[in-house]
Design a protein around this motif. Structure first.
Motif, PDB file in Angstrom:
ATOM      1  N   UNK A   1       0.363   5.487  -1.496  1.00  0.00           N
ATOM      2  CA  UNK A   1       1.051   6.563  -0.794  1.00  0.00           C
ATOM      3  C   UNK A   1       0.442   6.904   0.560  1.00  0.00           C
ATOM      4  N   UNK A   2       1.087   7.806   1.269  1.00  0.00           N
ATOM      5  CA  UNK A   2       0.614   8.205   2.591  1.00  0.00           C
ATOM      6  C   UNK A   2      -0.720   8.932   2.464  1.00  0.00           C
ATOM      7  N   UNK A   3      -1.685   8.508   3.248  1.00  0.00           N
ATOM      8  CA  UNK A   3      -3.033   9.064   3.160  1.00  0.00           C
ATOM      9  C   UNK A   3      -3.471   9.627   4.509  1.00  0.00           C
ATOM     10  N   UNK A   4      -4.492  10.470   4.489  1.00  0.00           N
ATOM     11  CA  UNK A   4      -5.028  11.073   5.700  1.00  0.00           C
ATOM     12  C   UNK A   4      -6.327  10.368   6.094  1.00  0.00           C
TER      13      UNK A   4
ATOM     14  N   UNK B   1       0.796  -1.231   0.000  1.00  0.00           N
ATOM     15  CA  UNK B   1       0.000   0.000   0.000  1.00  0.00           C
ATOM     16  C   UNK B   1       0.832   1.286   0.000  1.00  0.00           C
ATOM     17  N   UNK B   2       1.930   1.377   0.760  1.00  0.00           N
ATOM     18  CA  UNK B   2       2.704   2.629   0.716  1.00  0.00           C
ATOM     19  C   UNK B   2       3.221   2.972  -0.674  1.00  0.00           C
TER      20      UNK B   2
ATOM     21  N   UNK C   1       3.086   2.184   6.963  1.00  0.00           N
ATOM     22  CA  UNK C   1       2.501   3.361   7.585  1.00  0.00           C
ATOM     23  C   UNK C   1       1.300   2.939   8.433  1.00  0.00           C
ATOM     24  N   UNK C   2       1.150   3.476   9.640  1.00  0.00           N
ATOM     25  CA  UNK C   2       0.089   3.023  10.554  1.00  0.00           C
ATOM     26  C   UNK C   2      -1.318   3.036   9.951  1.00  0.00           C
TER      27      UNK C   2
ATOM     28  N   UNK D   1       3.880  -2.846  -6.654  1.00  0.00           N
ATOM     29  CA  UNK D   1       5.078  -2.280  -6.044  1.00  0.00           C
ATOM     30  C   UNK D   1       5.102  -2.655  -4.563  1.00  0.00           C
ATOM     31  N   UNK D   2       6.135  -3.395  -4.159  1.00  0.00           N
ATOM     32  CA  UNK D   2       6.234  -3.918  -2.793  1.00  0.00           C
ATOM     33  C   UNK D   2       7.517  -3.398  -2.170  1.00  0.00           C
ATOM     34  N   UNK D   3       7.382  -2.649  -1.068  1.00  0.00           N
ATOM     35  CA  UNK D   3       8.517  -1.972  -0.457  1.00  0.00           C
ATOM     36  C   UNK D   3       8.936  -2.573   0.877  1.00  0.00           C
ATOM     37  N   UNK D   4       8.278  -3.631   1.328  1.00  0.00           N
ATOM     38  CA  UNK D   4       8.676  -4.287   2.565  1.00  0.00           C
ATOM     39  C   UNK D   4       8.207  -3.570   3.814  1.00  0.00           C
TER      40      UNK D   4
END
Length: 410
Positions: free
Chosen positions: A152-155, A147-148, A202-203, A194-197
């Motif tokens: 990307x970082x979401x609100x 997901x990151x 992100x919480x 896309x897998x970043x480990x």
């Protein structure tokens, strides 16, 4: 959990999907590499698929190939700071000794285990021995690393889009792994997802994965091909008009309006000199095995055919002094590429071309376009826009994937 049984209607028999909760994600092929852990790790060494040795260490471990002779197939060897630890191995498995610890590969943390084995790379002109590396990880932990990179970082007001992305990514993974034509692993790139480990987690995105655990999209009791892309540019496209093949109802496209128009990559412009066109097109034709023996020659003309029902170009015809070539649908993005960003493909096929000529000779070309991605399935920025507007995760998914049902399969 080796297999799951589920069905969405009592009138239909349950469908069995064969897959493992622990999946294999390909991280790449290397000449040598380094593996370490945030705490003590266990190293299992194998020879001919039989475990030969086991070590416990908190040291960084170097993994490399030793080839005794040109005829020798080669073996894996490992070493720590004190020197050679084990050699003549067919594979090595690295796993953390304690729960909630990570294995670190090439300075990136991963949940689960890291597996290395010898592989013959036949893709190069002269076949090479490489060390192929996989992450063996629970599918839910895998999604926390997907997901990151994908949304990307979401609100908090975009949380429903994060949940939709989690379900789409889980569905895509299970569809790929249960597909008979797949070699039973996923790649860590846009070839799959896309897998970043673990290091990128992100919480809020982890919460989205946890709240949707086991949920996938199905049609007729089977997981769907849950394709998605960054920005549709106003509407998503039917899959058959992008990649050919038969019509798939749940990938029939939808009008997205202005939900994704907030994205920075919604509008774009690309400018080509004559040199850019010659180089990019000849490189593409050579890669596809279509370049004439006489070479690309002189560019005479470029024409585009637009499918007005989807607002995208479905054919590009290139005429040169040595031949005439046709490129279709999404492949146009690869053929033209981007002069402003070498080695990056064109954002989308939703564009208008402005060709400047001098005495009927092409001098330059400008493309004015919208959207970023192939246009099939869920528009990620559209999903974010819809979440901001108050739509639920389920509303978002059923907008982009027609006629689907959501099922909890574990």
């Amino acid at each position: 959990m080796t297999s799951q049984v589920f069905g969405f209607s009592k009138k239909k028999p349950p469908v069995r999907i064969e897959f493992d909760r622990q999946i294999r994600v390909e991280l790449g092929a290397f000449d040598s590499l380094t593996v370490k852990s945030s705490a003590e790790m266990i190293i299992e060494c194998y020879r001919d698929e039989e475990r030969a040795d086991i070590y416990y260490t908190s040291s960084a471990i170097g993994v490399f190939i030793i080839r005794k002779s040109k005829r020798d197939i080669g073996y894996i060897s490992i070493r720590d700071s004190n020197g050679l630890l084990a050699q003549e191995l067919s594979s090595v498995l690295f796993r953390p000794r304690f729960p909630n610890m990570f294995v670190n590969f090439e300075d990136r943390d991963y949940r689960g285990n890291i597996e290395c084995f010898i592989d013959l790379d036949n893709n190069s002109s002269s076949p090479l021995l490489r060390i192929k590396v996989f992450n063996l990880v629970d599918i839910e932990d895998y999604l926390k690393g997907v997901l990151p990179g994908e949304i990307g970082e979401r609100s908090e007001n975009e949380f429903e889009a994060a949940k939709a992305q989690a379900i789409a990514a889980r569905t895509y993974a299970i569809w790929r792994l249960s597909n008979q034509t797949n070699d039973k692993h996923l790649k860590n790139s846009i070839d799959d997802q896309l897998y970043l480990g673990a290091g990128a987690e992100l919480p809020l995105l982890n919460k989205a994965v946890e709240q949707t655990e086991g949920l996938i999209m199905v049609v007729n009791g089977l997981p769907i091909a849950a394709y998605y892309h960054a920005v549709c540019g106003g509407s998503t496209a039917p899959v058959e008009k992008i990649w050919g093949g038969s019509k798939i109802e749940y990938l029939s496209g939808t009008v997205d309006g202005d939900y994704c128009q907030w994205a920075k990559t919604y509008f774009w412009t690309e400018r080509y000199t004559l040199k850019d066109l010659n180089e990019n097109l000849s490189r593409y034709l050579a890669r596809m095995g279509q370049l004439p023996k006489k070479g690309f020659g002189k560019l005479i003309d470029i024409k585009f055919k637009e499918d007005q029902s989807i607002g995208r170009n479905i054919e590009m015809t290139v005429k040169t002094s040595t031949g005439k070539f046709a490129v279709f649908s999404d492949k146009i993005r690869w053929a033209l590429a981007r002069p402003s960003m070498p080695d990056v493909i064109l954002p989308s096929t939703r564009f208008k071309a402005k060709i400047r000529r001098d005495k009927n000779k092409i001098k330059s070309m400008m493309l004015v376009g919208a959207g970023n991605g192939h246009g099939v399935g869920m528009c990620q920025c559209g999903a974010i826009g819809r979440a901001r507007a108050g739509q639920s995760c389920m509303e978002i998914l059923k907008t982009y994937y027609k006629g689907i049902h959501i099922e909890k399969i574990y």
